[in-house]
Write a protein that holds these residues in place. Structure first.
Motif, short mmCIF file in Angstrom:
data_model
loop_
_atom_site.label_atom_id
_atom_site.label_comp_id
_atom_site.label_asym_id
_atom_site.label_seq_id
_atom_site.Cartn_x
_atom_site.Cartn_y
_atom_site.Cartn_z
N ARG A 211 0.84 -1.21 0.00
CA ARG A 211 0.00 0.00 0.00
C ARG A 211 0.86 1.25 0.00
NH1 ARG A 211 -2.63 -3.42 3.77
NH2 ARG A 211 -4.54 -4.31 2.88
N ALA A 212 1.97 1.20 0.73
CA ALA A 212 2.87 2.35 0.77
C ALA A 212 3.49 2.60 -0.61
CB ALA A 212 3.96 2.13 1.81
N GLU A 213 3.82 1.52 -1.33
CA GLU A 213 4.39 1.70 -2.66
C GLU A 213 3.36 2.28 -3.62
OE1 GLU A 213 6.48 -0.93 -6.23
OE2 GLU A 213 6.62 -1.58 -4.13
N ALA A 214 2.12 1.81 -3.52
CA ALA A 214 1.06 2.36 -4.38
C ALA A 214 0.86 3.84 -4.08
CB ALA A 214 -0.25 1.59 -4.17
N LEU A 215 0.91 4.21 -2.82
CA LEU A 215 0.79 5.61 -2.43
C LEU A 215 1.91 6.45 -3.04
CD1 LEU A 215 -0.39 7.93 -0.70
CD2 LEU A 215 0.98 7.07 1.22
N ALA A 216 3.12 5.90 -3.02
CA ALA A 216 4.26 6.65 -3.56
C ALA A 216 4.12 6.86 -5.07
CB ALA A 216 5.56 5.90 -3.26
N VAL A 217 3.57 5.87 -5.77
CA VAL A 217 3.44 5.98 -7.23
C VAL A 217 2.25 6.86 -7.60
CG1 VAL A 217 2.98 4.69 -9.35
CG2 VAL A 217 4.54 3.75 -7.62
N LEU A 218 1.12 6.66 -6.92
CA LEU A 218 -0.12 7.35 -7.28
C LEU A 218 -0.22 8.76 -6.70
CD1 LEU A 218 -2.66 4.42 -6.73
CD2 LEU A 218 -1.94 5.35 -8.94
N GLY A 219 0.41 8.92 -5.56
CA GLY A 219 0.27 10.19 -4.87
C GLY A 219 -1.00 10.29 -4.07
#
Length: 456
Positions: A211-219
């Motif tokens: 989830r943290a990686e998705a947050l970093a990519v999507l903003g």
């Protein structure tokens, strides 16, 4: 419409539907997903308008993809009437299922278990909560409202899953009063199709790190992100009652012969997955990749496919078993997936018959003793009986027959002979033929003794 909208569906069929729309340039197909248990998927996707991301991990991984093919999520236990209404909607032309093996509620004979309390309640007329009950009541409504033909497509790991689904619906109809099903069987015969299919993609549980990686990519936060491998395969019998998405443009294989593909996948990939899960968990490995990095288990996994499984297979044209074996092992070895052994170990009573016992029966019939397939079954027996790994950590037993399995394991009382006997006596799993096979019993006892360190 899809029954059982978990992570696998969102990483597999929903992606194929999204890609098919992109390939045709038409956005005229969407998915109503139904959760069969908790409301978590609805709660994740509802505030996001059904949007979620797919995060691939491993060599050749594609960039993060946002998927928009899921338009609605219903919670079956909360609103079973809405589920029936949706199945009966004339706009619905295909109903797919990933409800896991146990979701079909089959008994020891493979037919519908009419003694199952949930099945009994659905037969008695409550708003249905089982997948088979939902489908039958939805088809009744389609017939009554002239909603048109529909295709029911099982995507679960069952041999001949389309035929299985059709048989279970017939069983449900046979148990209803004739007045309730007047004309329905004839309508199903002419207006409903039950194609079989084979699905393949590894989809581990999503973690906080994902989830943290998705947050970093999507903003922005994505509560519904799913994680998977780059590989994806879908082989579908080309037998549909009405329109369907152009899945072949997204890479699906449409064929008249799914059986050979399906058997290869169940016996080579799924069986090896289960072997690594049970033996790996017992040896303290948290992931499938870690289990395969164990030389002892890697040797056993390869031997299972070469020595026991390969001689039982009818190979599809264009499929090289040696290449397939190497590809399976490479996928399992992907450390980026973090597919937990205890997750794969779930529902063993439902998985063993379709993944391992067919191979065992075929090899015994050919006069051979399938030592490695038996090792996988012995690993399951010890996993159930011991419930702890080599580091004395708990191994969860999540299985629809959990109470029955614990009772059988307790009867074994740590003795390999008694444990094997008590487990083989569970007819829902092993039938009656395997229980009485002396050579199989002997090799199972030998493996259990080796895994437990207890010699008779």
């Amino acid at each position: 419409m899809h029954l059982g909208i978990g992570a696998f569906h969102r990483a597999h069929q929903a992606v194929f539907t999204e890609l098919a729309a992109a390939a045709t340039g038409r956005d005229d197909w969407g998915i109503t997903g139904v959760t069969q248990r908790s409301a978590s998927v609805r709660d994740q996707l509802g505030p996001q308008d059904g949007l979620y991301s797919v995060l691939e991990r491993g060599r050749g991984a594609a960039p993060l993809r946002v998927v928009g093919s899921v338009r609605e999520v219903l919670v079956g236990p909360d609103d079973p009437v809405a589920v029936v209404d949706r199945i009966a909607d004339p706009a619905v032309r295909v109903v797919t299922l990933t409800v896991t093996e146990k979701g079909y509620r089959r008994g020891a004979t493979g037919r519908l278990d009419r003694s199952d309390p949930e099945v009994m309640a659905d037969l008695a007329g409550r708003p249905p909560r089982t997948a088979v009950g939902q489908l039958v009541r939805g088809l009744q409504r389609r017939l009554a409202s002239d909603a048109g033909p529909v295709t029911l497509l099982s995507c679960d790991n069952l041999v001949g899953n389309g035929t299985v689904l059709r048989g279970l619906l017939d069983d449900f109809l046979d148990a209803l009063p004739p007045a309730e099903v007047h004309g329905l069987a004839d309508w199903i015969a002419t207006s409903v199709r039950f194609p079989s299919c084979m699905v393949d993609r590894i989809v581990p549980a999503t973690t906080a790190e994902d989830r943290a990686e998705a947050l970093a990519v999507l903003g922005l936060e994505d509560r519904g992100v799913v994680v998977t491998e780059p590989f994806s395969q879908w082989v579908v019998e080309d037998d549909f009652a009405a329109d369907r998405p152009a899945w072949e443009l997204a890479g699906a294989v449409l064929t008249r012969d799914v059986a050979a593909w399906e058997t290869v996948k169940l016996r080579m990939l799924n069986a090896t997955h289960s072997m690594l899960a049970y033996l790996g968990a017992l040896r303290g490995h948290e992931t499938i990749a870690a289990a395969l990095a164990d030389d002892h288990l890697a040797t056993a996994a390869a031997a299972l496919m070469v020595e026991d499984v390969a001689p039982t297979l009818r190979v599809s044209d264009g499929l090289d078993l040696a290449d397939y074996r190497r590809e399976v092992l490479a996928r399992f070895a992907n450390p980026a997936l973090r597919h937990r052994t205890v997750q794969v170990a779930m529902d063993g009573s439902q998985k063993l018959p379709v993944r391992l016992l067919g191979t065992i029966r075929d090899r015994l019939a050919a006069g051979a003793v399938p030592r490695y397939a038996a090792l996988a079954v012995a690993g399951w027996m010890v996993y159930v009986a011991r419930g702890r790994d080599v580091r004395d950590r708990d191994l969860p037993l999540e299985d629809p027959l959990a109470d029955r399995l614990r009772a059988a394991a307790a009867t074994g009382d740590g003795d390999p002979r008694r444990l094997v006997s008590s487990m083989l006596d569970i007819q829902e799993i092993f039938g009656t033929d395997l229980r009485d096979h002396d050579e199989l019993r002997a090799v199972l006892i030998d493996h259990v003794a080796g895994l437990t360190g207890v010699r008779g």
